[in-house]
Write an enzyme that holds these catalytic residues in place. Structure first.
Site, short mmCIF file in Angstrom:
data_model
loop_
_atom_site.label_atom_id
_atom_site.label_comp_id
_atom_site.label_asym_id
_atom_site.label_seq_id
_atom_site.Cartn_x
_atom_site.Cartn_y
_atom_site.Cartn_z
N ASP A 1 -15.36 31.51 -38.38
CA ASP A 1 -14.37 32.56 -38.21
C ASP A 1 -13.72 32.52 -36.83
OD1 ASP A 1 -13.15 35.22 -39.02
OD2 ASP A 1 -14.30 35.86 -37.26
N GLU B 1 -11.37 28.46 -38.76
CA GLU B 1 -10.18 29.31 -38.77
C GLU B 1 -9.69 29.38 -37.33
OE1 GLU B 1 -8.62 33.89 -39.47
OE2 GLU B 1 -10.68 33.48 -38.88
#
EC number: 3.2.1.141
Length: 615
Positions: free
Chosen positions: A267, A304
């Site tokens: 993330d 990401e």
């Protein structure tokens, strides 16, 4: 350095925790019988103990300086929530996936899901019966949103005790209790592999959630040197950072080794601050590569990133971090803005056919170009990297859930536009990601939801959401993220995939995936085998891709009206293999010829796409 509680068998368990500032540390057993077991200090601020008469299911805290007792920072399970005792887990499990070798990165069709809302039950076990449907669709990888233990209320009959996207987790090694226990997750992974489906786990290494976060009681996990949207940054390059890095590297290896996870989605790596000579991501990639070699199966890391930075996926020898792939938000933003006409927030930078054409051609639209939204130059070129290293989508948890009303694309555009979006995504040269329900046009929203016990924190979350939406000039009150009603609205209406236009959209997704996997020109996904062009005034994009003797042509009309297009520039010999306007796909009827020849005028129906193959 392994951390946490490791059951050794024969009622013996090894405990190890990093607490460099503590003068004494003890394991406080609270169940089945209370006792305190002093730990021995080791090099580097670690404390260790191998204890007898400790069986799986034993619950414990770490007692610091003969005073406060806190859960294990590397707890494998928190059966009663974030503030209570950790539990010893026996990771022995009968796996049935010995023949599983994984899915190559370039072949992935990823399906992102949230465990709590994907099924009515909201559990790992409840996902298993749906794997067959996903496999039939053509999906070969499920991406599970974070499952690290997050806060929640006492259990309730409606299953709403724990409500969270998962990014507020505070125990990265602990399986979320409301989803199931560690064995339940292993059964899901095992069942997925037997269906030929890889498992991607979303992990968060850039912050801890606010409630139940006792990390600073143990050591300097945070640094004041950098600030993130969540407060002080994780300590990846300050004093004692090698032990913080070890914590997260051990976490990654734990999921890949003990749970047979195939891929980790990291993330928001742009919020991992590290100015050291060897970036944390590079060190993480080295360790995962070593585990891959040891286990004789390829394990992947997908980041990401909001940076449009090629270093994330470049090899180390080329000055990169060596990760396998990264998300590219530019594709989503370009397609979304083109379909919806939205121009607020970061959509200010998009909205033209030129942008989507560049996303196809170059992956990053902003590759050191001036960004009006950021008011600065942004990104860098990734033309030296394969399109197979970039994950793209038309919807995901962020892009839907961070809208004030959680509207999916099905709320924002026409049915024809949904089909066009599906074609644009699944025929792209990148790795496609579907967000749960997208394949049949799910209409339930996906809203932001949490469950906290601190009234001040609840107020802060509510206020924070309002401030976020102000940037997009949203009007009105956002749904209360603390309400169980907000959570329940987000449950999928899974049965709709068999009805009317929902079924037609599902079948179109299935057909597009079949074309992607079987037509040589679509299987070949390198930049040198593709050309893209567009007519801005007509809102039409077309691209051609080829592989040896096979060629594919795709025409995409983003106009809400019929568009006349001369075929002379496209050449002769093309045979139509798909038109989204066909009645077969519940369209108004195709007006395109079966073959392109003699410079015929072509009529593209509104918001439709067509695919031709060179005969």
């Amino acid at each position: 350095m392994k951390i946490g509680a490791h059951y050794l068998g024969d009622s013996r368990c090894e405990f190890r925790v990093w607490a460099p500032n503590a003068e004494t540390v003890a394991v406080k057993i609270v169940s089945p019988q209370e006792r305190i077991l002093p730990m021995q200090q080791q090099e580097g601020g670690y404390w260790q103990l191998t204890a007898a008469d400790v069986d799986p299911g034993t619950q414990y805290f770490y007692q610091l300086n003969n005073g406060e007792s806190r859960p294990d920072p590397a707890s494998n399970y928190q059966p009663s929530g974030v503030h209570t005792a950790s539990q010893v887990i026996d990771h022995n499990f009968t796996w049935n996936d010995s023949g599983w070798s994984g899915i190559p990165l370039e072949n992935l069709i990823i399906y992102e899901l949230h465990v709590g809302t994907f099924t009515q039950e909201g559990t790992f076990e409840a996902i298993i019966p749906r794997l067959k449907d996903l496999k039939e669709l053509g999906v070969n990888a499920i991406e599970i949103m974070p499952i690290a233990q997050f806060p929640g209320d006492k259990p309730t009959d409606d299953g709403c005790a724990y409500r969270n996207w998962g990014y507020d987790g505070v125990y990265p090694f602990a399986v979320q209790t409301s989803y199931g226990d560690p064995e339940a997750l292993k059964r899901l992974v095992d069942a997925s592999h037997q269906q030929g489906v890889a498992v991607v786990l979303d992990v968060v290494y850039n912050h801890f959630g606010p409630e139940g976060n006792y990390m600073s009681h143990f050591g300097p996990y945070f640094t004041h040197a950098y600030r993130t949207p969540w407060g002080d940054a994780m300590n990846f390059d300050d004093g004692h950072s090698h032990n913080v890095r070890n914590y997260f590297i051990q976490n990654a290896l734990y999921w890949l080794r003990d749970y047979h996870i195939d891929i980790l989605r990291l993330d928001a790596v742009h919020a991992i601050y590290d100015l050291g000579a060897k970036h944390f991501l590079e060190e993480l990639a080295e360790n995962v590569a070593a585990l891959s070699t040891q286990q004789n199966r390829k394990l992947y890391l997908i980041a990401e990133s909001d940076l449009n930075d090629p270093r994330v996926v470049r090899p180390v020898e080329n000055g990169g971090y060596g990760l396998d792939a990264q998300w590219s938000d530019d594709f989503h933003h370009a397609l979304h803005a083109l379909l919806t006409g939205e121009k607020t927030g970061y959509y200010e930078d998009f909205g033209k056919c030129e942008h989507l054409a560049k996303a196809y051609r170059d992956t990053f639209v902003y590759d050191w170009k001036y960004s009006p939204h950021r008011k600065r130059f942004h990104g860098n070129s990734v033309r030296d990297r394969s399109p197979n290293q970039f994950v793209v989508c038309i919807q995901n948890h962020d892009q839907v859930g961070n809208r004030m009303l959680g509207e999916r694309l099905s709320h924002l555009v026409s049915f024809e536009a949904l089909k066009l979006a599906a074609g644009a995504l699944l025929l792209s040269p990148n790795i496609p990601l579907l967000f749960m329900g997208e394949e049949y046009g799910e209409e339930a929203p996906f809203l932001y939801f949490v469950s906290h016990s601190d009234p001040d924190l609840i107020r802060a979350v509510r206020q924070g959401r309002k401030q976020e939406f102000a940037a997009f000039h949203a009007e009105g009150e956002p749904p209360d993220p603390e309400s169980s009603e907000t959570f329940l609205k987000c449950k999928l209406n899974w049965e709709k995939r068999k009805e009317g236009k929902h079924q037609a959209l599902w079948s179109l997704h299935q057909h597009l995936i079949q074309l992607r996997n079987t037509i040589p020109a679509l299987v070949e996904r390198e930049r040198q085998n593709m050309e893209v062009d567009f007519l801005e005034d007509k809102k039409v994009i077309w691209w051609r891709r080829w592989s040896q003797n096979n060629q594919i042509l795709c025409l995409m009309n983003f106009n809400q009206s019929d568009i006349n297009l001369g075929s002379a520039m496209l050449g002769d010999g093309w045979k139509k293999i798909l038109d989204s306007a066909d009645e077969k796909w519940q369209g108004s009827g195709s007006q395109l010829p079966e073959e392109l020849s003699n410079g015929k005028q072509l009529v593209l129906r509104p918001q439709s796409f067509a695919v031709y193959q060179l005969s």
